[in-house]
Structures are given as structure tokens and as C-alpha cells.
Write an enzyme that holds these catalytic residues in place. Structure first.
Site, mmCIF file in Angstrom:
data_model
loop_
_atom_site.group_PDB
_atom_site.id
_atom_site.type_symbol
_atom_site.label_atom_id
_atom_site.label_comp_id
_atom_site.label_asym_id
_atom_site.label_seq_id
_atom_site.Cartn_x
_atom_site.Cartn_y
_atom_site.Cartn_z
ATOM 1 N N ARG A 47 13.309 12.574 -4.630
ATOM 2 C CA ARG A 47 11.923 12.463 -5.108
ATOM 3 C C ARG A 47 11.879 11.614 -6.388
ATOM 4 N NH1 ARG A 47 10.345 15.961 -8.431
ATOM 5 N NH2 ARG A 47 11.172 17.819 -7.432
ATOM 6 N N TYR A 99 -13.321 -1.101 -3.357
ATOM 7 C CA TYR A 99 -12.863 -0.467 -2.114
ATOM 8 C C TYR A 99 -13.327 0.992 -2.123
ATOM 9 C CZ TYR A 99 -9.557 2.188 0.720
ATOM 10 O OH TYR A 99 -9.001 3.084 1.589
ATOM 11 N N ASP A 171 -6.137 -5.011 -7.916
ATOM 12 C CA ASP A 171 -5.716 -4.624 -6.568
ATOM 13 C C ASP A 171 -5.285 -5.904 -5.845
ATOM 14 O OD1 ASP A 171 -5.534 -3.911 -3.892
ATOM 15 O OD2 ASP A 171 -7.220 -2.524 -3.970
ATOM 16 N N LYS A 196 -0.615 -2.572 4.100
ATOM 17 C CA LYS A 196 -1.296 -3.728 4.674
ATOM 18 C C LYS A 196 -0.330 -4.908 4.828
ATOM 19 C CE LYS A 196 -4.974 -1.110 4.612
ATOM 20 N NZ LYS A 196 -4.945 -0.105 3.636
HETATM 21 C C1 LIG Z 1 -8.155 -3.237 -0.845
HETATM 22 C C2 LIG Z 1 -7.509 -1.887 -0.615
HETATM 23 N N1 LIG Z 1 -6.923 -1.268 -1.643
HETATM 24 C C3 LIG Z 1 -6.345 -0.062 -1.491
HETATM 25 C C4 LIG Z 1 -6.336 0.588 -0.280
HETATM 26 C C5 LIG Z 1 -5.743 1.977 -0.175
HETATM 27 O O1 LIG Z 1 -4.487 1.968 0.395
HETATM 28 P P1 LIG Z 1 -3.877 3.137 1.284
HETATM 29 O O2 LIG Z 1 -4.708 3.264 2.516
HETATM 30 O O3 LIG Z 1 -2.466 2.683 1.510
HETATM 31 O O4 LIG Z 1 -3.933 4.392 0.448
HETATM 32 C C6 LIG Z 1 -6.928 -0.025 0.817
HETATM 33 C C7 LIG Z 1 -6.938 0.659 2.133
HETATM 34 O O5 LIG Z 1 -7.637 0.284 3.038
HETATM 35 C C8 LIG Z 1 -7.535 -1.297 0.645
HETATM 36 O O6 LIG Z 1 -8.146 -1.925 1.660
#
Ligand SMILES: Cc1ncc(COP(=O)(O)O)c(C=O)c1O
Length: 374
Positions: A47, A99, A171, A196
Site C-alpha cells: 500500500r 468535469y 487536469d 483514459k
Molecule cells: C477529464 C477527466 N478528468 C478526470 C476523470 C476522472 O477519472 P476516473 O474516472 O479515472 O476517476 C475523468 C473521467 O471521466 C475525466 O474525463
């Protein structure tokens, strides 16, 4: 070293014990202690740290041009760890079209903290400046934004954050370090949903935080990762590492395909508006041209005729998959407002598309048959 080379080599080496070229997956949860009580190899319990996770972290730090990276169990676990580092009553600035999952974390998970939050149109630098307060500690940036692909001037917003002693965090999920390098514009930290493009195959969930320099929010996020228990599994780290090897080439292919799909949609009579930063008429195009080296695989479009017309297009596709998420080889299409729920501000006739790695001609044919003649 160029990013294509880093993507293949950073954080990885030929296994000295076996000569294996592909890195092993270290599943061991515990590591042997030296007779003197030390852990000379640096690992004690998985961990807290794991060799496969460390490889991924070194790789991501190298790709981003940062000092250090932390890998998490999801993108939103990164956001949670970041916000946990704030004191109750601290003020944060976030994009008004952030988001929606991050909005849920801020407004839901942290409702009792509480944090003061200003949601601001970040395309308006003056509005960002006006939103700052003496207790502003964190400025969250998302560019291009999800799902409207708005563009924020990274250098301008990072400068404002610096001036008020706040930490800026971008982000990087839509762009990856291949298409946009926030550290070059003075941003302090970058977070990713590695779910992603970074892992790239729609088969793992993960996140990462990369910092340009040592700072207290990064240290607190580390504590949150280790003791809050947001550690990713070694297998997921390994999948992300494997995906990263081809990231620069995939990003180019996603971008080329998305550009072709955009050109098609733009001239289609049933399409009201296309959102893609590569379009010269996109309001953020000039800034995007400065701070992005490619436009990426994400686009959105509004269908003439409202919500029902958009739903019909989504229902008629055959090659695109109706699914949320992005960044994998399969092209995905999503009626975003209904995914986001009742509070969504996304136009009801908008479809978000993650353009995958199929041949663009096939993607265009599919959209052609799904769209009404106009
Ligand atoms: C632009 C963006 N940031 C963050 C996230 C969050 O990531 P996760 O789904 O891996 O928690 C997403 C998820 O769709 C996203 O599209």
C-alpha cells in the site's frame, strides 16, 4: 530524450534476474526486512510502495517533465487526495464547466469540510483574477474542458495562482503530456485519469498526480494515497505502463482521426455546431495553437432538432459504441447531459465523442448513416 523514447523506456529496464524485456508485475504485498531492521530496497508494504507502481510513477514524472509522480487507484482518487490536503474554509477556484465527477467530489464528498468554491468561466482571465480571495489555495484548470472543449490560457491562470500564493493544478487527461505540457506554462501540478489515454485500452481504472516541485499539497496527497488507502493494484499499474509505451503514436492517430471526423461533421446539415479546438473558428483556437501540439481525440457536436434528435443519432450508430469514458481504441459516443444527471449544464442536443483508432473513413460512414439527411 524525445517523448517517444521516454514512453518506451522511462521507469523500465531489462530485468537483471531473468533478462526479461517486458517488466514483471510485482504482486507481493510485503517485502523482506534486512537483519538490521532496514528495508534496503525501499519497499516494505505494497500500500505504501510497490516496484510496479514505482516504475509507472517514474515513467509519468519523466513524460510530464516533473519532479515526481504518484499513482492512484482512480483519477477521482487524485482529486480527493488533493482536496484532503486543504484546510476547512480554504477557497478553491474551478472551471464552471469542470468535469462533472470533480464537481461531485467538491460539492458532495467535501460538503462537510467545508471548502469555499468559486466556479469561474476560465476562458475569461479577468474573471479568474476577480474570483481570487485571501484564502485561495488551489486553482483547478481543465483545458480542453469536458465536454465543451473550452480552452484556458495556462500561462495566464498559472500566473494569477502564483500571485495569490495558490497552487495551480491542471487536469491533463484529455491531452496527456504528448499534446500539452502544463509545466512549460508555469502550472504547478498535473493530474490524470490514467484510465483514459495513458493506459489507452479501456481496461483499467487509475489516476496520477505529477508535481513540478516539492510542495505541501503534493506531500499531503502522498499521505492520503498511502494512509487513506487509494493505492492502485500492481496489475493496473502494469497495464498503464504497457499502454504508455505507445502513447505518443496513439495520440497522433486519435488526433488525426478526430480532425477527419470534425471536418465531416462541420459540413453536415444536421449538425448545428461542432466543438473541437483544432477548428479555426473555435473561440480558444489561438490559445490552443500556442499551448497544444495536437488537438486530441475528443470532440462534441450539437444535433439540430434537440435532445430527441441527438438521442436518435446515438441510437443509430453501428461502429461507434454508446458508452461513457474516452481514450481507448474503440470510438465512443455519449449523450453527455443524461450521463451527467439532473444538474447537468451540458446542452441537451450535445453528443460527446471519443474518437478511437479505427479507420476514419469507417467512422465517417457510420456517422453518415446515423445522422438524418439534414
Ligand atoms: C477529464 C477527466 N478528468 C478526470 C476523470 C476522472 O477519472 P476516473 O474516472 O479515472 O476517476 C475523468 C473521467 O471521466 C475525466 O474525463
Amino acid at each position: 530524450m524525445k517523448i517517444e523514447t521516454q514512453a518506451v523506456h522511462a521507469g523500465r529496464w531489462t530485468d537483471p534476474a531473468t533478462g526479461a524485456v517486458a517488466p514483471p508485475i510485482h504482486l507481493s504485498t510485503t517485502f523482506e526486512r534486512h537483519p538490521d531492521g532496514e528495508y534496503p530496497l525501499g519497499f516494505s508494504y505494497s500500500r505504501e510502495g510497490n516496484p510496479t507502481r514505482q516504475s509507472l510513477q517514474e515513467c509519468l514524472a519523466s513524460l510530464e517533465g516533473g519532479k515526481e509522480a504518484l499513482a492512484f487507484s482512480s483519477g477521482l482518487a487524485v482529486a480527493t487526495a488533493l482536496l484532503q490536503g486543504l484546510e476547512p474554509g480554504d477557497h478553491i477556484i474551478a472551471p464552471h464547466d469542470v468535469y462533472y465527477g470533480l464537481r461531485q467530489v467538491i460539492g458532495g464528498v467535501f460538503a462537510k469540510w467545508p471548502l469555499e468554491t468559486s466556479y469561474v468561466d476560465m476562458t475569461d482571465v479577468a474573471a479568474v483574477r476577480a474570483a481570487t480571495r485571501p484564502n485561495t489555495r488551489l486553482v483547478l484548470i481543465e483545458t480542453p474542458s469536458n465536454p465543451l472543449l473550452t480552452i484556458t490560457d495556462l500561462a495566464a491562470v498559472a500566473r494569477i495562482a502564483r500571485e495569490v500564493n495558490a497552487i495551480s493544478v491542471c487536469d491533463g487527461t484529455f491531452t496527456t503530456p504528448v499534446l500539452q505540457r502544463p509545466f512549460d506554462w508555469g502550472v504547478d501540478m498535473v493530474w490524470h485519469s490514467t484510465t483514459k489515454y495513458i493506459s489507452g485500452h479501456s481496461d483499467m481504472v487509475g489516476g496520477a498526480l505529477v508535481t513540478r516541485y516539492d510542495n505541501y499539497l503534493f506531500e499531503r496527497a502522498r499521505k492520503s494515497l498511502i494512509f487513506g488507502g487509494a493505492a492502485p493494484s500492481p496489475f493496473d499499474c502494469w497495464l498503464a505502463l504497457r499502454g504508455v509505451s505507445t502513447l505518443p503514436w496513439r495520440m497522433r492517430a486519435h488526433s488525426g482521426n478526430a480532425q477527419a471526423v470534425t471536418e465531416f461533421l462541420k459540413q453536415h446539415p444536421a449538425v448545428e455546431r461542432v466543438y473541437y479546438p483544432g477548428l479555426p473558428e473555435h473561440p480558444g483556437h489561438e490559445i490552443a495553437e500556442r499551448q497544444m501540439s495536437g488537438w486530441g481525440g475528443m470532440l462534441s457536436f450539437q444535433v439540430r432538432g434537440g435532445r430527441d434528435a441527438a438521442m436518435t443519432v446515438a441510437a443509430r450508430v453501428r461502429l461507434f459504441t454508446r458508452a461513457t469514458s474516452l481514450g481507448g481504441p474503440h470510438s465512443l459516443i455519449e449523450h453527455r447531459a443524461s450521463s451527467e444527471g439532473r444538474d447537468s449544464k451540458t446542452p441537451q442536443n450535445l453528443l460527446r465523442v471519443s474518437v478511437g483508432l479505427e479507420h476514419p473513413d469507417d467512422l465517417i460512414s457510420d456517422l453518415q448513416q446515423a445522422l438524418p439527411p439534414g
